[in-house]
Motif scaffolding. Structure first.
Motif, PDB file in Angstrom:
ATOM      1  N   ASP A  66      -2.847 -31.231  93.729  1.00  0.00           N
ATOM      2  CA  ASP A  66      -1.959 -32.507  93.748  1.00  0.00           C
ATOM      3  C   ASP A  66      -2.703 -33.560  92.841  1.00  0.00           C
ATOM      4  OD1 ASP A  66      -0.202 -31.781  95.225  1.00  0.00           O
ATOM      5  OD2 ASP A  66      -0.615 -33.064  97.012  1.00  0.00           O
ATOM      6  N   GLY A  67      -3.389 -32.970  91.813  1.00  0.00           N
ATOM      7  CA  GLY A  67      -4.122 -33.921  90.772  1.00  0.00           C
ATOM      8  C   GLY A  67      -3.093 -34.317  89.691  1.00  0.00           C
ATOM      9  N   CYS A  68      -3.582 -35.317  89.060  1.00  0.00           N
ATOM     10  CA  CYS A  68      -3.083 -36.049  87.917  1.00  0.00           C
ATOM     11  C   CYS A  68      -3.635 -35.729  86.382  1.00  0.00           C
ATOM     12  CB  CYS A  68      -2.662 -37.567  88.140  1.00  0.00           C
ATOM     13  SG  CYS A  68      -4.300 -38.262  88.240  1.00  0.00           S
ATOM     14  N   VAL A  69      -2.859 -35.938  85.487  1.00  0.00           N
ATOM     15  CA  VAL A  69      -3.459 -36.036  84.192  1.00  0.00           C
ATOM     16  C   VAL A  69      -2.964 -37.528  83.734  1.00  0.00           C
ATOM     17  CG1 VAL A  69      -3.305 -35.057  81.942  1.00  0.00           C
ATOM     18  CG2 VAL A  69      -3.185 -33.471  83.763  1.00  0.00           C
ATOM     19  N   PRO A  88     -12.897 -39.662  82.492  1.00  0.00           N
ATOM     20  CA  PRO A  88     -13.661 -38.424  82.225  1.00  0.00           C
ATOM     21  C   PRO A  88     -12.899 -37.216  83.218  1.00  0.00           C
ATOM     22  CG  PRO A  88     -15.089 -39.624  83.622  1.00  0.00           C
ATOM     23  CD  PRO A  88     -13.942 -40.471  83.556  1.00  0.00           C
ATOM     24  N   GLY A  89     -13.065 -36.331  83.033  1.00  0.00           N
ATOM     25  CA  GLY A  89     -12.800 -35.162  84.317  1.00  0.00           C
ATOM     26  C   GLY A  89     -11.599 -34.355  83.924  1.00  0.00           C
ATOM     27  N   PHE A  90     -10.937 -34.746  82.902  1.00  0.00           N
ATOM     28  CA  PHE A  90      -9.429 -33.978  82.874  1.00  0.00           C
ATOM     29  C   PHE A  90      -8.799 -34.133  81.350  1.00  0.00           C
ATOM     30  CE2 PHE A  90      -6.307 -37.010  81.270  1.00  0.00           C
ATOM     31  CZ  PHE A  90      -6.803 -38.024  81.462  1.00  0.00           C
ATOM     32  N   TYR A 123      -3.069 -27.026  84.687  1.00  0.00           N
ATOM     33  CA  TYR A 123      -1.774 -27.087  85.263  1.00  0.00           C
ATOM     34  C   TYR A 123      -1.016 -25.706  85.157  1.00  0.00           C
ATOM     35  CZ  TYR A 123       0.368 -27.760  80.800  1.00  0.00           C
ATOM     36  OH  TYR A 123       0.482 -27.898  79.479  1.00  0.00           O
ATOM     37  N   VAL A 124      -0.192 -25.474  86.088  1.00  0.00           N
ATOM     38  CA  VAL A 124       0.389 -23.985  85.889  1.00  0.00           C
ATOM     39  C   VAL A 124       1.955 -24.541  85.514  1.00  0.00           C
ATOM     40  CG1 VAL A 124       1.445 -22.062  87.129  1.00  0.00           C
ATOM     41  CG2 VAL A 124      -1.139 -23.144  87.511  1.00  0.00           C
ATOM     42  N   PRO A 125       2.562 -24.089  84.372  1.00  0.00           N
ATOM     43  CA  PRO A 125       3.806 -24.175  84.098  1.00  0.00           C
ATOM     44  C   PRO A 125       4.663 -23.136  84.812  1.00  0.00           C
ATOM     45  CG  PRO A 125       2.532 -23.365  82.224  1.00  0.00           C
ATOM     46  CD  PRO A 125       1.747 -23.261  83.400  1.00  0.00           C
ATOM     47  N   MET A 126       5.577 -23.494  85.798  1.00  0.00           N
ATOM     48  CA  MET A 126       6.462 -22.675  86.568  1.00  0.00           C
ATOM     49  C   MET A 126       7.803 -23.253  86.280  1.00  0.00           C
ATOM     50  SD  MET A 126       4.429 -20.873  88.675  1.00  0.00           S
ATOM     51  CE  MET A 126       5.506 -20.109  90.183  1.00  0.00           C
ATOM     52  N   ALA A 127       8.640 -22.083  86.069  1.00  0.00           N
ATOM     53  CA  ALA A 127       9.950 -22.315  85.708  1.00  0.00           C
ATOM     54  C   ALA A 127      10.695 -22.194  87.054  1.00  0.00           C
ATOM     55  CB  ALA A 127      10.866 -21.181  84.917  1.00  0.00           C
ATOM     56  N   GLY A 150      -8.419 -36.085  89.317  1.00  0.00           N
ATOM     57  CA  GLY A 150      -7.675 -35.341  88.128  1.00  0.00           C
ATOM     58  C   GLY A 150      -7.400 -33.975  88.594  1.00  0.00           C
ATOM     59  N   ALA A 151      -6.289 -33.431  87.662  1.00  0.00           N
ATOM     60  CA  ALA A 151      -6.027 -32.168  87.870  1.00  0.00           C
ATOM     61  C   ALA A 151      -7.115 -31.227  87.775  1.00  0.00           C
ATOM     62  CB  ALA A 151      -4.820 -31.737  86.877  1.00  0.00           C
ATOM     63  N   ARG A 152      -7.460 -30.388  88.883  1.00  0.00           N
ATOM     64  CA  ARG A 152      -8.813 -29.513  88.800  1.00  0.00           C
ATOM     65  C   ARG A 152      -8.620 -28.453  88.027  1.00  0.00           C
ATOM     66  NH1 ARG A 152      -7.988 -25.585  92.433  1.00  0.00           N
ATOM     67  NH2 ARG A 152      -7.503 -26.420  94.716  1.00  0.00           N
ATOM     68  N   ARG A 153      -9.696 -27.705  87.212  1.00  0.00           N
ATOM     69  CA  ARG A 153      -9.593 -26.543  86.445  1.00  0.00           C
ATOM     70  C   ARG A 153      -9.282 -25.712  87.234  1.00  0.00           C
ATOM     71  NH1 ARG A 153     -10.467 -25.350  81.775  1.00  0.00           N
ATOM     72  NH2 ARG A 153     -11.500 -27.101  81.061  1.00  0.00           N
TER      73      ARG A 153
END
Ligand SMILES: Cc1cc2nc3c(=O)[nH]c(=O)nc-3n(C[C@H](O)[C@H](O)[C@H](O)COP(=O)(O)OP(=O)(O)OC[C@H]3O[C@@H](n4cnc5c(N)ncnc54)[C@H](O)[C@@H]3O)c2cc1C
Length: 471
Positions: A390-393, A6-8, A286-290, A442-445
Motif C-alpha cells: 500500500d506504499g506510495c510514489v 529517499p527510498g523510492f 509497482y506492478v502494472p495490472m490490467a 514508499g512503495a517497497r521494492r
C-alpha cells in the motif's frame, strides 16, 4: 521546498546520465465505453515547435490533472504545461468502474489506524472532485449513490463481515440487506447478503476527467496526443531565459522532447501512471495490472424491469476478486472483472474483445439470466498500479523531477489528493494532510522477475479460486 525523499523511485541505472527516455508510449484500445457514450471530443491540440513553462506535468490522468490544477492555482504567474500522450482521461482514470471512494474498496481489512489516516486523503480527493463537478457543472452522471457489497460464497461471506466490522469501527453508516432485499434493490437473487454504505460517488469517469481537463486554470496549457519522449537535463550553466533563476528545479532545467516539438522547463512532474517505470522511475516498485469492463446500451423498459427498483446502483464483490457491477443513471449495465499482469506494454485490443468480454457476459447472465438478448456494446481494459505494501510514489525523485503515482487502494480519490499535495510539496505549502502523505511508506521494492511473475500468478489464481462464486 522539502528535501528529496529517499527510498523510492530513483531513476534506474539503465537510463542515460543526462537523459530519461520513455521506452514505452501509451496506446490504449479505443473501446472505452465511458468515452464512446460521450459527445465527440473536441479536436485535440498537439504541441508543435518549442514551448516554455516553469513546470511540465507529464500525464493527464487523475494525478496529473489534480497536480496541474493546484500548481495553476498556487502559482498564477507561472506557466504550466501538461503533456498527454493520448487524450486527457483516456487512460485508466477515464476507463475505470467509476467508484469515487471514501474508503478502501475491497479485499482484506487494513489496520484501523492506517485506514483512519488514509480516510483523510480519500475524503480530500472526493471533495476536490465533487467541488469541480459542481463548480464547472460537469455533466458526468455524478451521484452520491454509495455502494453495496454483495456476497455469494464463503469467501465473500467472510469478507463482507470484515467490511461491516471495519465500517463500524470507523463509525461509518451501513445497513444489511438479506437476499430478498437485495433482489428488490438489484433484481437478482445471486447474492446471499448485501451490505450498503453511503459516502462515495458514482460517475462516468471519462466525462469527469475530460471535464476537469477542460477547465484548467488559465495558466495551465494542455497538449494532447503529445507523448513526452525524452527528458534531457540541460547543462548547469544554461538559464533558459527564466526570470528569477531555477527555484526547486535542476540548475540547468530540462528539455523535454515530443514527436513534433519540445518544452523547456525548470521542473518536471511525472504523473504518467503505470508508464512511469518506462522512464526508469519507481521501476520494480509497482506492478502494472490490467482489469477489464463491459457496458451495455441503455436498457429498454422491459429489460430494466429485471433490476428490482431499477434505481442506479454500484456493487463491489465481497471477495477481493469478485465482480464489480453498476446500473448507471442512463440505464446501462456495467460489469468489471478479471485481472492480468501487464509488465511491459500497452494492452492489445484482441485480448479485450474476445474471452474477457465472454467472462463479463457470464457474470451478467449468472445474475440476470433473462438478459440473454442484451449485448455489451463496449468492452475495454485499462492498467493500474499495485504496490506490495500500500506504499506510495510521491515527492522529488531528484532535483527538479517529481513523481506521483496512486496505488490500488481507492486510487481515484487518493490520486486526486496526492496530485494536489504534490503541488503543495513543490511550492512549500505545508498542511497536516501533506504531513500524512509524507508519512506514508514508499512503495517497497518488489522481487525481480521471473519470481515476481510467479508470485503474481499464484496470488491471482488463489484469489480467483476463492472468489469463484462472485466472479
Ligand atoms: C477497469 C478498471 C476499473 C477501475 N475501477 C476503479 C474504481 O472504480 N475506482 C477507483 O478509484 N479506481 C479504479 N481503477 C483504478 C484507477 O482508474 C487508476 O488507478 C487511476 O486512474 C490511475 O491514475 P493515474 O493518474 O496514476 O494514471 P492514468 O489514468 O493512467 O494517467 C496517466 C496518463 O499519463 C499518460 N502518459 C503515460 N506516459 C506518457 C508520456 N510518455 N507522455 C505523455 N503522457 C503519458 C497516459 O496516457 C495517461 O493518460 C480502475 C481501473 C481499471 C482499469
Amino acid at each position: 521546498m522539502r528535501e528529496t525523499r529517499p527510498g523510492f523511485g530513483r531513476v534506474s541505472r539503465q537510463q542515460d546520465k543526462t537523459m530519461l527516455r520513455a521506452d514505452v508510449i501509451p496506446k490504449h484500445t479505443d473501446s472505452n465505453g465511458w468515452w464512446h457514450i460521450l459527445p465527440k471530443a473536441p479536436p485535440s491540440r498537439a504541441l508543435e515547435g518549442a514551448a516554455q513553462a516553469r513546470t511540465l506535468v507529464i500525464g493527464a490522468g487523475v494525478c496529473g490533472i489534480a497536480a496541474a490544477f493546484r500548481l495553476g492555482e498556487l502559482t498564477p504567474d507561472d506557466e504550466i504545461i501538461v503533456l498527454e500522450a493520448e487524450r486527457a482521461g483516456f487512460g485508466a482514470s477515464g476507463r475505470n468502474a467509476g467508484f469515487m471512494l471514501n474508503l478502501h474498496s475491497h479485499g482484506p481489512p487494513k489496520e484501523l489506524n492506517i485506514l483512519r489516516r488514509n480516510m483523510n486523503l480519500w475524503a480530500s480527493g472526493l471533495s476536490d472532485l465533487r467541488r469541480r463537478v459542481q463548480e464547472f457543472q460537469l455533466d458526468c452522471q455524478w451521484s452520491e449513490a454509495g455502494r453495496f457489497y454483495g456476497s455469494a460464497g464463503p469467501d465473500g461471506e467472510k469478507h463482507i463481515d470484515e467490511i461491516a466490522k471495519t465500517l463500524d469501527a470507523l463509525g461509518l453508516e451501513r445497513s444489511w440487506l438479506d437476499r430478498d432485499a437485495m433482489e428488490r434493490r438489484t433484481g437478482t437473487r445471486f447474492y446471499n447478503r448485501g451490505l450498503y454504505t453511503p459516502g462515495n460517488a458514482l460517475v462516468n469517469p471519462a466525462a469527469l476527467m475530460r471535464g476537469c481537463a477542460a477547465h484548467f486554470p488559465i495558466n495551465v496549457t494542455l497538449f494532447e496526443e503529445t507523448p513526452a519522449l525524452t527528458i534531457d537535463r540541460k547543462p548547469r550553466g544554461f538559464t533558459g531565459g527564466f526570470p528569477g533563476g531555477f527555484t526547486g528545479g535542476f540548475p540547468g532545467g530540462f528539455l523535454v522532447k515530443t514527436p513534433k516539438g519540445e518544452v523547456s522547463c525548470e521542473r518536471v512532474v511525472l504523473a504518467n501512471g503505470v508508464f512511469m517505470g518506462h522512464f526508469g522511475v519507481a521501476k520494480g516498485r509497482y506492478v502494472p495490472m490490467a482489469t477489464y469492463a463491459s457496458l451495455t446500451a441503455p436498457l429498454a423498459d422491459e429489460q430494466l424491469a429485471q433490476f428490482g427498483s431499477a434505481e442506479e446502483f454500484g456493487l463491489l464483490g465481497g471477495s477481493e476478486y469478485g465482480a464489480t457491477i453498476r446500473l448507471t443513471q442512463d440505464r446501462r449495465l456495467m460489469v468489471r472483472n478479471y485481472f492480468n499482469h501487464m509488465p511491459n506494454a500497452p494492452m492489445p485490443g484482441a485480448r479485450v474483445s474476445g474471452p474477457i468480454a465472454k467472462l463479463h457476459r457470464q457474470a451478467m447472465l449468472a445474475r440476470w439470466p433473462d438478459m440473454v438478448d442484451v449485448p455489451f456494446e463496449h468492452s475495454w481494459g485499462g492498467i493500474m498500479a499495485f504496490t506490495g505494501n500500500d506504499g506510495c510514489v510521491f515527492g522529488a525523485v531528484e532535483p527538479g523531477i517529481f513523481a506521483v503515482l496512486t496505488n490500488d487502494v481507492s486510487p481515484m480519490t487518493r490520486g486526486t489528493a496526492s496530485g494536489r499535495l504534490l503541488a503543495d510539496y513543490m511550492e512549500g505549502v505545508d498542511s497536516k494532510l501533506l504531513d500524512l502523505q509524507l508519512g506514508m511508506a514508499g512503495a517497497r521494492r518488489l522481487p525481480p522477475r521471473p519470481f515476481l511473475d510467479i508470485g503474481i500468478a499464484y496470488r491471482r489464481a488463489k484469489l480467483r479460486w476463492a472468489a469463484k462464486q462472485e466472479f
